[in-house]
Motif scaffolding. Structure first.
Motif, PDB file in Angstrom:
ATOM      1  N   SER A  54       8.972   2.007  59.734  1.00  0.00           N
ATOM      2  CA  SER A  54       9.177   1.290  59.878  1.00  0.00           C
ATOM      3  C   SER A  54      10.360   0.357  59.139  1.00  0.00           C
ATOM      4  N   LYS A  55      10.749   0.699  58.170  1.00  0.00           N
ATOM      5  CA  LYS A  55      12.126   0.425  57.417  1.00  0.00           C
ATOM      6  C   LYS A  55      12.924   0.799  57.993  1.00  0.00           C
ATOM      7  N   GLU A  56      14.006  -1.052  57.562  1.00  0.00           N
ATOM      8  CA  GLU A  56      15.331  -0.771  58.582  1.00  0.00           C
ATOM      9  C   GLU A  56      16.058   0.483  59.141  1.00  0.00           C
ATOM     10  N   VAL A  57      16.885   1.036  59.142  1.00  0.00           N
ATOM     11  CA  VAL A  57      18.178   2.287  59.278  1.00  0.00           C
ATOM     12  C   VAL A  57      19.034   1.378  60.564  1.00  0.00           C
ATOM     13  N   VAL A  58      20.116   0.892  59.637  1.00  0.00           N
ATOM     14  CA  VAL A  58      21.607   0.340  60.010  1.00  0.00           C
ATOM     15  C   VAL A  58      22.111   1.514  60.521  1.00  0.00           C
ATOM     16  N   ILE A  59      23.143   2.217  61.620  1.00  0.00           N
ATOM     17  CA  ILE A  59      23.285   2.677  62.403  1.00  0.00           C
ATOM     18  C   ILE A  59      24.599   2.547  62.616  1.00  0.00           C
ATOM     19  N   ARG A  60      25.647   2.837  61.893  1.00  0.00           N
ATOM     20  CA  ARG A  60      27.062   2.138  61.537  1.00  0.00           C
ATOM     21  C   ARG A  60      28.074   3.141  62.929  1.00  0.00           C
ATOM     22  N   VAL A  61      28.274   2.392  64.505  1.00  0.00           N
ATOM     23  CA  VAL A  61      29.214   3.421  65.258  1.00  0.00           C
ATOM     24  C   VAL A  61      30.363   3.890  64.304  1.00  0.00           C
ATOM     25  N   GLY A  74      11.766   3.231  66.421  1.00  0.00           N
ATOM     26  CA  GLY A  74      11.260   2.862  64.459  1.00  0.00           C
ATOM     27  C   GLY A  74      12.158   1.202  64.771  1.00  0.00           C
ATOM     28  N   ASN A  75      12.462   1.151  63.708  1.00  0.00           N
ATOM     29  CA  ASN A  75      13.561   0.169  63.002  1.00  0.00           C
ATOM     30  C   ASN A  75      15.311  -0.244  63.064  1.00  0.00           C
ATOM     31  N   ALA A  76      15.652   0.295  64.335  1.00  0.00           N
ATOM     32  CA  ALA A  76      17.141   0.718  64.419  1.00  0.00           C
ATOM     33  C   ALA A  76      18.207  -0.646  64.212  1.00  0.00           C
ATOM     34  N   LYS A  77      19.799  -0.799  63.684  1.00  0.00           N
ATOM     35  CA  LYS A  77      20.486  -1.467  64.389  1.00  0.00           C
ATOM     36  C   LYS A  77      21.312  -1.243  64.265  1.00  0.00           C
ATOM     37  N   ILE A  78      21.806  -1.815  64.985  1.00  0.00           N
ATOM     38  CA  ILE A  78      23.916  -1.851  65.041  1.00  0.00           C
ATOM     39  C   ILE A  78      24.337  -1.590  64.166  1.00  0.00           C
ATOM     40  N   LEU A  79      25.607  -0.999  63.496  1.00  0.00           N
ATOM     41  CA  LEU A  79      26.971  -1.933  62.977  1.00  0.00           C
ATOM     42  C   LEU A  79      28.039  -1.612  63.336  1.00  0.00           C
ATOM     43  N   ILE A  80      28.897  -2.077  63.274  1.00  0.00           N
ATOM     44  CA  ILE A  80      30.222  -2.107  63.985  1.00  0.00           C
ATOM     45  C   ILE A  80      31.022  -2.289  63.070  1.00  0.00           C
ATOM     46  N   PRO A  81      31.798  -1.517  63.090  1.00  0.00           N
ATOM     47  CA  PRO A  81      32.937  -1.453  61.587  1.00  0.00           C
ATOM     48  C   PRO A  81      34.652  -2.196  61.897  1.00  0.00           C
ATOM     49  N   VAL A 100      22.495  -6.461  66.663  1.00  0.00           N
ATOM     50  CA  VAL A 100      23.684  -5.530  66.467  1.00  0.00           C
ATOM     51  C   VAL A 100      24.851  -7.247  65.510  1.00  0.00           C
ATOM     52  N   GLY A 101      25.059  -6.011  65.066  1.00  0.00           N
ATOM     53  CA  GLY A 101      25.925  -6.230  63.725  1.00  0.00           C
ATOM     54  C   GLY A 101      27.290  -6.055  63.009  1.00  0.00           C
ATOM     55  N   VAL A 102      28.067  -6.725  61.993  1.00  0.00           N
ATOM     56  CA  VAL A 102      29.580  -5.845  62.348  1.00  0.00           C
ATOM     57  C   VAL A 102      29.968  -5.711  60.757  1.00  0.00           C
ATOM     58  N   MET A 103      30.961  -5.026  60.650  1.00  0.00           N
ATOM     59  CA  MET A 103      31.154  -5.022  58.730  1.00  0.00           C
ATOM     60  C   MET A 103      32.417  -6.345  58.811  1.00  0.00           C
ATOM     61  N   PHE A 115      23.704  -9.374  62.268  1.00  0.00           N
ATOM     62  CA  PHE A 115      23.575  -9.699  60.980  1.00  0.00           C
ATOM     63  C   PHE A 115      25.153  -9.185  60.610  1.00  0.00           C
ATOM     64  N   ILE A 116      25.114  -8.963  59.087  1.00  0.00           N
ATOM     65  CA  ILE A 116      26.334  -8.825  58.583  1.00  0.00           C
ATOM     66  C   ILE A 116      26.409  -7.785  57.309  1.00  0.00           C
ATOM     67  N   SER A 117      27.073  -7.048  57.360  1.00  0.00           N
ATOM     68  CA  SER A 117      27.468  -5.987  56.118  1.00  0.00           C
ATOM     69  C   SER A 117      28.840  -6.458  55.445  1.00  0.00           C
ATOM     70  N   ILE A 118      29.169  -6.278  54.077  1.00  0.00           N
ATOM     71  CA  ILE A 118      29.795  -7.209  54.004  1.00  0.00           C
ATOM     72  C   ILE A 118      30.393  -5.191  53.185  1.00  0.00           C
ATOM     73  N   GLY A 119      31.400  -4.728  53.620  1.00  0.00           N
ATOM     74  CA  GLY A 119      32.266  -3.433  53.451  1.00  0.00           C
ATOM     75  C   GLY A 119      33.284  -3.322  52.683  1.00  0.00           C
ATOM     76  N   THR A 120      32.525  -3.802  50.881  1.00  0.00           N
ATOM     77  CA  THR A 120      33.468  -4.053  50.247  1.00  0.00           C
ATOM     78  C   THR A 120      34.873  -2.756  49.672  1.00  0.00           C
ATOM     79  N   ASN A 121      34.676  -1.719  50.020  1.00  0.00           N
ATOM     80  CA  ASN A 121      35.652  -0.732  50.426  1.00  0.00           C
ATOM     81  C   ASN A 121      37.003  -1.089  50.671  1.00  0.00           C
ATOM     82  N   ASP A 122      36.904  -1.084  51.960  1.00  0.00           N
ATOM     83  CA  ASP A 122      37.773  -2.156  52.227  1.00  0.00           C
ATOM     84  C   ASP A 122      38.777  -3.267  52.605  1.00  0.00           C
ATOM     85  N   LEU A 123      37.259  -3.651  52.082  1.00  0.00           N
ATOM     86  CA  LEU A 123      38.388  -5.447  51.984  1.00  0.00           C
ATOM     87  C   LEU A 123      38.677  -5.152  50.582  1.00  0.00           C
ATOM     88  N   ILE A 124      38.612  -5.034  49.840  1.00  0.00           N
ATOM     89  CA  ILE A 124      39.252  -4.478  48.194  1.00  0.00           C
ATOM     90  C   ILE A 124      40.757  -4.011  49.305  1.00  0.00           C
TER      91      ILE A 124
END
Ligand code: PEP
Ligand code: MG
Length: 578
Positions: free
Chosen positions: A336-343, A394-401, A436-439, A458-467
């Motif tokens: 049941s733990k969250e699994v964030v799947i990035r498209v 299970g506990n999936a989430k969708i992440l848009i990069p 549905v979240g975004v990077m 939700f939000i996910s901060i992608g520091t690799n590209d942000l920097i």
């Protein structure tokens, strides 16, 4: 004196990208077709050239058979399937008839003919009439590369001995190359080019293989088969070490292993030192074989699944069913733990051999990621269908990069709604409320976050590209690695802005770039209000250790300092002191 002896104890320096000490033998790995030259074969030698080609086809076929068995045993049956396809491809008239006929007709060497035929088909990919050939072009490419390496007597990733201790030395590695190295035996990866947050480097870290990038002119100076030691923490390669050096690094390796064991013990300790905060340490998964590592290091879930690497590993688009199996398996393995799947986040340095992706002069600023998906909507919809169907387990989430504006979010959500309606009409079981979240990895999105924060879950901060995008520094380029500064006040202010906005709007958020797995930044990120850190599984024990040792007072002091910090050095010194 032999060349080997001249190099005794010679030390090369580069950028450290993956910690640990590795002992092994150097394997030179050639990553492109630059070595293919064109030469004419006289009529008297044409038969020999065709025989040389046919012998290579037979030998490569044999290698495929062995690889199929090995990969099935070590990585799993799914990953081994590609070799079945490769066998069929080698039996195809393209390799059996067309290439030998062209060698005879053009009087040219075999590797050149393969290259020219391949580039002809790739250029005309969209206009190929033969449906079979069109579908198989990616596989034909894979097999062609393999044959060319063989004819040139170079190393190929899956040819690296699975039971030997190999230190791979390459000019440059693509994510596709690195993903083929998901081998237990690999003891080190060294490249002449590349940056700390290049995807090849990220993959080395996720495989727990010591790695160093940016070692200038290395290929000219090392000899294949030489004994060597890699120190991934220092960023050094020692070729032909003498006994004294070996003893020194053996000791260092033992100390490193002991420290790692101590840290693993800390994984069982609950975090209670930060009142009213629930800290989650999640895993970035690049390859299903890393799921075991995530469990070993007690990840609280998956904060980022880089789906595109599955496509890259197989050098082709996966159909809905193939994707469904991968996502369902991942989701089920985390209960049941969250699994964030990035498209799909293709483009940049993550190429598939199709279309014009690799011909762009600025691929990181070009046709990349969500920009591709919003144009190639069938690819997007196929992936969404697979994720939705897997969401029932299970506990999936969708992440848009790579979101740069609200319009892209609205356009993506429209497609998501269409897919939902389609699946509902077909009575598929799936989670209708999947978040549905975004990077946030483009500065415009960080600056204008309030314009779309109510449109997402939700939000996910992608520091690799942000920097990379904030400081205008190519994350893959070792020449500008010094300019890639996570502590630049501009970067920190953007992260803070996103965190503040998410907190104000009660939107869950996390950091999934490499900063999340680097202990130097842990307290800083905590001080900015970040509770969810997603990283290579191997980094979890060290980050947990920092979290366990910090205090609310220390975090407050850092938070106060951030506002008036005007230089990277000042903040760096402050973080090292607290
Ligand atoms: C990022 O940009 O920080 C990120 C996590 O995505 P990727 O490294 O795959 O570009
Ligand atoms: Mg990114």
């Amino acid at each position: 004196m032999s060349e080997d002896l001249q190099l005794q104890n010679q030390t090369f320096h580069g950028i450290s990208v993956s910690e640990g000490i590795g002992f092994g033998k150097i394997v030179i790995y050639r990553t492109d077709f630059d070595d293919v030259t064109e030469y004419t074969i006289g009529p008297e030698r044409i038969i020999d050239e065709i025989d040389r080609y046919s012998a290579a086809v037979n030998e490569v076929n044999l290698i495929f058979m062995n690889n199929q068995k090995r990969v099935a045993r070590e990585i799993g049956l799914e990953n081994a399937k590609i070799y079945e396809t490769y066998h069929m491809i080698l039996d195809d008239p393209f390799f059996q008839d067309e290439i030998p006929s062209a060698i005879r007709a053009e009087n040219k060497n075999a590797e050149y003919i393969i290259c020219s035929k391949l580039s002809f088909y790739e250029k005309h990919f969209n206009t190929i009439q033969d449906e079979y050939l069109r579908e198989r072009i990616f596989d034909i490419r894979g097999v062609s590369r393999r044959l060319i390496y063989h004819l040139l007597q170079g190393e190929y990733p899956d040819q690296v001995e699975s039971d030997g201790a190999n230190i791979i030395v390459a000019r440059e590695l693509t994510p596709a190359d690195s993903i083929h190295f998901h081998h237990k035996s690999l003891k080190g990866l060294i490249t002449e080019f590349g940056g700390r947050t290049s995807h090849a480097a990220i993959l080395a870290r996720s495989m727990e293989v010591p790695a160093v990038v940016g070692v200038k002119d290395l290929l000219k100076k090392v000899v294949a088969g030489s004994e060597a030691i890699v120190d991934g923490s220092e960023g050094t390669l020692i070729v032909n070490p003498n006994q004294e050096k070996k003893n020194f690094y053996l000791l260092k390796k033992e100390q490193y292993a002991r420290r790692a064991e101590d840290l693993i013990r800390g994984l069982g300790i609950p975090i209670q030192n930060l009142p009213d905060r629930k800290i989650n340490l999640l895993a970035n998964i690049n390859e299903p074989s890393e799921i075991g590592l995530a469990h070993k290091y007690k990840a609280d879930g998956v904060g980022l699944f880089r789906t595109e690497l599955q496509f890259i590993a197989k050098e082709q688009f996966l159909n809905e069913e193939e994707q469904f199996v991968i996502y369902k398996d991942l989701i089920e393995k985390f209960n049941s733990k969250e699994v964030v799947i990035r498209v799909l986040d293709l483009g940049g340095d993550k190429f598939l051999p199709f279309a014009d992706l690799h011909r762009e002069s600025n691929p990181f600023l070009g046709w990349r990621s969500i920009r591709i998906l919003l144009m190639e909507t069938e690819i997007f919809k196929t992936q969404l269908r697979a994720i939705f169907r897997a969401s029932a387990f299970g506990n999936a989430k969708i992440l848009i990069p790579m979101i740069s504006s609200r319009e892209e979010i609205i356009a993506s959500k429209k497609i998501i709604e269409e897919v939902k309606a389609e699946l509902a009409a077909k009575h598929f079981d799936f989670n209708q409320q999947i978040p549905v979240g975004v990077m946030i990895e483009i500065p415009s999105a960080a600056i204008a976050i309030d314009s779309f924060i109510n449109d997402i879950d939700f939000i996910s901060i992608g520091t690799n590209d942000l920097i990379q995008y904030t400081l205008a520094v190519d994350r893959n380029n070792e020449k500008v690695a010094n300019f890639y500064q996570p502590l630049n006040p501009g970067v920190i202010h953007l992260i803070k802005r996103v965190a503040d906005s998410c907190n104000a709007h009660n939107i869950p958020f996390s950091v999934c770039g490499e900063m999340a797995g680097d202990p130097l930044y842990t307290q800083l990120l905590l001080s900015l209000g970040i509770n969810d850190f997603s990283m290579q599984p191997v980094s979890i024990p060290r980050i947990k250790d920092v979290v366990l040792k910090t205090t609310a007072e220390r975090l407050e002091a850092i938070r106060n300092k951030v506002d008036d910090c005007i230089s990277v050095n000042e903040l760096h010194e402050f973080l090292c002191d607290v």
